[in-house]
Write a protein that holds these residues in place. Structure first.
Motif, short mmCIF file in Angstrom:
data_model
loop_
_atom_site.label_atom_id
_atom_site.label_comp_id
_atom_site.label_asym_id
_atom_site.label_seq_id
_atom_site.Cartn_x
_atom_site.Cartn_y
_atom_site.Cartn_z
N ARG A 1 6.17 54.70 42.56
CA ARG A 1 5.96 55.95 43.56
C ARG A 1 5.07 56.37 42.80
O ARG A 1 3.97 57.28 43.70
CB ARG A 1 7.33 56.52 43.59
N GLY A 2 4.57 56.52 41.85
CA GLY A 2 3.72 57.24 40.52
C GLY A 2 2.55 56.61 41.17
O GLY A 2 1.31 57.27 41.76
N PHE A 3 2.49 55.51 41.65
CA PHE A 3 1.41 54.35 41.90
C PHE A 3 0.50 54.71 43.82
O PHE A 3 -0.33 55.22 44.18
CB PHE A 3 1.34 53.19 42.04
N ALA A 4 1.91 54.90 44.32
CA ALA A 4 2.16 55.69 45.74
C ALA A 4 1.29 56.36 46.33
O ALA A 4 -0.01 56.68 46.53
CB ALA A 4 2.86 55.22 46.41
N THR A 5 1.40 57.22 45.09
CA THR A 5 0.60 58.94 45.03
C THR A 5 -0.93 58.88 44.53
O THR A 5 -1.91 59.30 45.66
CB THR A 5 0.92 59.80 44.51
N LEU A 6 -1.54 57.78 43.75
CA LEU A 6 -2.47 57.53 43.52
C LEU A 6 -3.41 56.73 44.49
O LEU A 6 -4.61 57.10 45.11
CB LEU A 6 -2.47 56.48 42.26
N TRP A 7 -2.44 56.01 45.30
CA TRP A 7 -3.46 54.63 46.58
C TRP A 7 -4.00 56.25 47.29
O TRP A 7 -4.31 55.79 48.28
CB TRP A 7 -2.66 54.34 47.15
#
Length: 111
Positions: A84-90
């Motif tokens: 989910r942390g990567f979803a925020t980044l993207w």
């Protein structure tokens, strides 16, 4: 936290172990059902299950002569939070791309 996620992702990354995780997503399963679904021998499935258990991905309970395996919920939540942390980044990057595409100025590449 990252080392733990890395260890668990490494365990899941092997194709047969990934398939086991996919099966257990539907709910707890006895070893025999996993063997049947994967089409592997019982010793191979037991080895994969042992490795997944050592990584904290699955846990087993004993019911009579059967071992019933299920996904370890805290581990799956840990992996989910990490992804989910990567979803925020993207999402942020996609917003910036959208702003760039909406800009009426002609594109000028950086020198």
């Amino acid at each position: 936290m990252t080392a733990t996620v890395q260890q668990r992702l490494a365990a899941i990354s092997e194709p047969n172990r990934f398939r086991i995780v996919e099966l257990l997503k539907e709910g707890p399963q006895p070893v025999g059902a996993i063997v049947d679904a994967l089409g592997l021998g019982q010793p191979q499935v037991s080895r994969h299950l042992r490795l997944l258990a050592e990584a904290g991905v699955v846990e087993a309970t004993k019911r009579a002569q059967q071992r019933i395996y299920r996904l370890h919920p805290e581990t799956m939540q840990l992996i989910s939070d990490w992804v989910r942390g990567f979803a925020t980044l993207w999402a942020g990057r996609m917003d910036r791309l959208g702003s760039l595409l909406d800009d009426d100025r002609p594109f000028e590449p950086n020198p």
